[in-house]
Design a protein around this motif. Structure first.
Motif, PDB file in Angstrom:
ATOM      1  N   PHE A 166     -10.089  -8.270  -4.251  1.00  0.00           N
ATOM      2  CA  PHE A 166     -11.002  -7.502  -3.406  1.00  0.00           C
ATOM      3  C   PHE A 166     -10.883  -7.861  -1.927  1.00  0.00           C
ATOM      4  CE2 PHE A 166     -12.691  -6.561  -7.540  1.00  0.00           C
ATOM      5  CZ  PHE A 166     -13.183  -5.277  -7.403  1.00  0.00           C
ATOM      6  N   ILE A 167     -10.591  -9.114  -1.610  1.00  0.00           N
ATOM      7  CA  ILE A 167     -10.393  -9.471  -0.203  1.00  0.00           C
ATOM      8  C   ILE A 167      -9.096  -8.853   0.310  1.00  0.00           C
ATOM      9  CG2 ILE A 167      -9.991 -11.391   1.399  1.00  0.00           C
ATOM     10  CD1 ILE A 167     -11.918 -13.069  -0.277  1.00  0.00           C
ATOM     11  N   TRP A 168      -8.074  -8.759  -0.563  1.00  0.00           N
ATOM     12  CA  TRP A 168      -6.829  -8.105  -0.148  1.00  0.00           C
ATOM     13  C   TRP A 168      -7.090  -6.636   0.212  1.00  0.00           C
ATOM     14  CZ3 TRP A 168      -4.032  -3.850  -1.532  1.00  0.00           C
ATOM     15  CH2 TRP A 168      -2.773  -3.726  -0.928  1.00  0.00           C
ATOM     16  N   THR A 184       2.402  -4.601   6.781  1.00  0.00           N
ATOM     17  CA  THR A 184       3.639  -5.016   6.105  1.00  0.00           C
ATOM     18  C   THR A 184       3.507  -6.431   5.554  1.00  0.00           C
ATOM     19  OG1 THR A 184       4.582  -5.747   8.226  1.00  0.00           O
ATOM     20  CG2 THR A 184       5.066  -3.504   7.517  1.00  0.00           C
ATOM     21  N   GLN A 185       2.901  -7.328   6.327  1.00  0.00           N
ATOM     22  CA  GLN A 185       2.697  -8.703   5.870  1.00  0.00           C
ATOM     23  C   GLN A 185       1.632  -8.772   4.783  1.00  0.00           C
ATOM     24  OE1 GLN A 185       4.577 -11.350   6.697  1.00  0.00           O
ATOM     25  NE2 GLN A 185       5.792  -9.849   7.849  1.00  0.00           N
ATOM     26  N   ILE A 186       0.613  -7.931   4.893  1.00  0.00           N
ATOM     27  CA  ILE A 186      -0.443  -7.918   3.875  1.00  0.00           C
ATOM     28  C   ILE A 186       0.115  -7.436   2.540  1.00  0.00           C
ATOM     29  CG2 ILE A 186      -2.716  -6.968   3.287  1.00  0.00           C
ATOM     30  CD1 ILE A 186      -3.280  -6.717   6.278  1.00  0.00           C
ATOM     31  N   MET A 187       1.033  -6.470   2.576  1.00  0.00           N
ATOM     32  CA  MET A 187       1.679  -6.004   1.348  1.00  0.00           C
ATOM     33  C   MET A 187       2.507  -7.116   0.714  1.00  0.00           C
ATOM     34  SD  MET A 187       0.788  -2.952   0.530  1.00  0.00           S
ATOM     35  CE  MET A 187       1.964  -2.910  -0.810  1.00  0.00           C
ATOM     36  N   LYS A 188       3.161  -7.929   1.524  1.00  0.00           N
ATOM     37  CA  LYS A 188       3.934  -9.051   0.987  1.00  0.00           C
ATOM     38  C   LYS A 188       3.024 -10.047   0.266  1.00  0.00           C
ATOM     39  CE  LYS A 188       7.705  -8.926   4.372  1.00  0.00           C
ATOM     40  NZ  LYS A 188       8.375  -9.642   5.490  1.00  0.00           N
ATOM     41  N   ARG A 189       1.821 -10.195   0.782  1.00  0.00           N
ATOM     42  CA  ARG A 189       0.865 -11.095   0.127  1.00  0.00           C
ATOM     43  C   ARG A 189       0.516 -10.580  -1.263  1.00  0.00           C
ATOM     44  NH1 ARG A 189      -5.054 -11.084   2.075  1.00  0.00           N
ATOM     45  NH2 ARG A 189      -4.045 -10.844   4.096  1.00  0.00           N
ATOM     46  N   LEU A 190       0.270  -9.270  -1.386  1.00  0.00           N
ATOM     47  CA  LEU A 190      -0.030  -8.699  -2.699  1.00  0.00           C
ATOM     48  C   LEU A 190       1.156  -8.857  -3.637  1.00  0.00           C
ATOM     49  CD1 LEU A 190      -1.842  -7.128  -4.631  1.00  0.00           C
ATOM     50  CD2 LEU A 190      -0.916  -5.004  -3.650  1.00  0.00           C
ATOM     51  N   THR A 222       5.533  -0.019   4.719  1.00  0.00           N
ATOM     52  CA  THR A 222       4.333  -0.356   3.938  1.00  0.00           C
ATOM     53  C   THR A 222       4.144   0.629   2.789  1.00  0.00           C
ATOM     54  OG1 THR A 222       3.218  -1.359   5.836  1.00  0.00           O
ATOM     55  CG2 THR A 222       1.820  -0.605   4.030  1.00  0.00           C
ATOM     56  N   ARG A 223       4.300   1.915   3.089  1.00  0.00           N
ATOM     57  CA  ARG A 223       4.114   2.938   2.051  1.00  0.00           C
ATOM     58  C   ARG A 223       5.162   2.805   0.945  1.00  0.00           C
ATOM     59  NH1 ARG A 223       4.737   8.002   5.157  1.00  0.00           N
ATOM     60  NH2 ARG A 223       5.060   6.799   7.071  1.00  0.00           N
ATOM     61  N   ASN A 224       6.387   2.512   1.334  1.00  0.00           N
ATOM     62  CA  ASN A 224       7.448   2.324   0.334  1.00  0.00           C
ATOM     63  C   ASN A 224       7.182   1.099  -0.527  1.00  0.00           C
ATOM     64  OD1 ASN A 224       8.809   4.592   1.179  1.00  0.00           O
ATOM     65  ND2 ASN A 224      10.235   3.491   2.487  1.00  0.00           N
ATOM     66  N   HIS A 225       6.672   0.047   0.098  1.00  0.00           N
ATOM     67  CA  HIS A 225       6.357  -1.183  -0.652  1.00  0.00           C
ATOM     68  C   HIS A 225       5.241  -0.901  -1.660  1.00  0.00           C
ATOM     69  CE1 HIS A 225       6.156  -5.855  -0.247  1.00  0.00           C
ATOM     70  NE2 HIS A 225       6.180  -5.464  -1.509  1.00  0.00           N
ATOM     71  N   ALA A 226       4.232  -0.158  -1.232  1.00  0.00           N
ATOM     72  CA  ALA A 226       3.137   0.195  -2.138  1.00  0.00           C
ATOM     73  C   ALA A 226       3.660   1.012  -3.314  1.00  0.00           C
ATOM     74  CB  ALA A 226       2.067   0.980  -1.386  1.00  0.00           C
TER      75      ALA A 226
END
Length: 238
Positions: A166-168, A184-190, A222-226
């Motif tokens: 939830f924090i992510w 982009t960095q937040i996606m790497k965290r997930l 970011t969209r591609n990573h998602a």
């Protein structure tokens, strides 16, 4: 006399304009209906289960989860160097809620007198955990920083995964509005969370990730990573 009358009239006009501005500001300062509804939704349920983790030196210096029997509640957390608390509505998936209730039941938490703090290990430098139940007239709280009780450890691990999840999503929403390039960095965290099995219920995140993948406010990377993570989650369901 005419001059004095003009002065008096001028002051009366200024006073009326000031009052009008003040009244208008009072009207404009009222919270919007959607803000009121959001607060009402957060406070509508009576929490029964509570989890708290605190360590002032960590980036997330404190986090509190409280929820009812249906998995509805809120998550409140503090970030280092920020004065305010961040509060988000919480709705646990059925899968997550079932895990939590099973672990609480195995502990017999409300009726047990067992202390979970290890007698041999004190890891206060890693943070302090509090577990609490308030049901009817009964309540109990246990505080510890390390435990040999495997069920208590599993319960705290599950709540930590809920925090991650939830924090992510909160951080991703903030990024979308204020700093899309940081996404982009937040996606790497997930990605890292998912590889380490540190998200409570990845399936619950599918609608959110689909929204990210379609949102042109985010960079294409970011969209591609998602989209890739969505594919991984959906394949793991099969």
């Amino acid at each position: 006399m005419k001059f004095r009358s003009n002065i008096i009239i001028s002051f009366l006009i200024i006073g009326l304009l000031s009052f009008s501005a003040f009244a208008q500001s009072k009207i404009n300062s009222r919270p919007k209906d959607d803000e009121i509804n959001k607060v009402s939704k957060i406070n509508a349920k009576t929490p029964v289960y509570f989890y708290e983790f605190s360590k002032p030196e960590f980036i997330i210096s404190k986090v509190v989860i409280e929820h009812d029997e249906n998995g509805e509640g809120k998550i409140t957390f503090q970030k280092r160097d920020y004065d305010e608390d961040f509060v988000e509505p919480l709705k646990l998936s059925e899968k997550t809620l079932e895990k939590l209730k099973t672990l609480w039941t195995e502990l017999n938490f409300l009726d047990s007198v067992e202390k979970y703090q290890s007698a041999e290990r004190d890891y206060g430098h890693l943070g302090t955990i509090k577990l609490r139940i308030e049901r009817d007239e009964k309540k109990r709280t246990e505080e510890f920083n390390w435990t040999e009780n495997l069920t208590a450890k599993a319960l705290t691990d599950e709540y930590r995964k809920i925090c991650n999840q939830f924090i992510w999503m909160f951080d991703m929403n903030v990024s979308r509005i204020n700093q899309p390039l940081e996404s982009t960095q937040i996606m790497k965290r997930l990605d890292s969370y998912l590889k380490r099995n540190e998200i409570s219920d990845p399936n619950q995140m599918i609608p959110f990730l689909k929204a990210v993948s379609d949102d042109e406010r985010f960079p294409l990377i970011t969209r591609n990573h998602a989209t890739r993570l969505l594919k991984d989650i959906e394949e793991s369901k099969k």
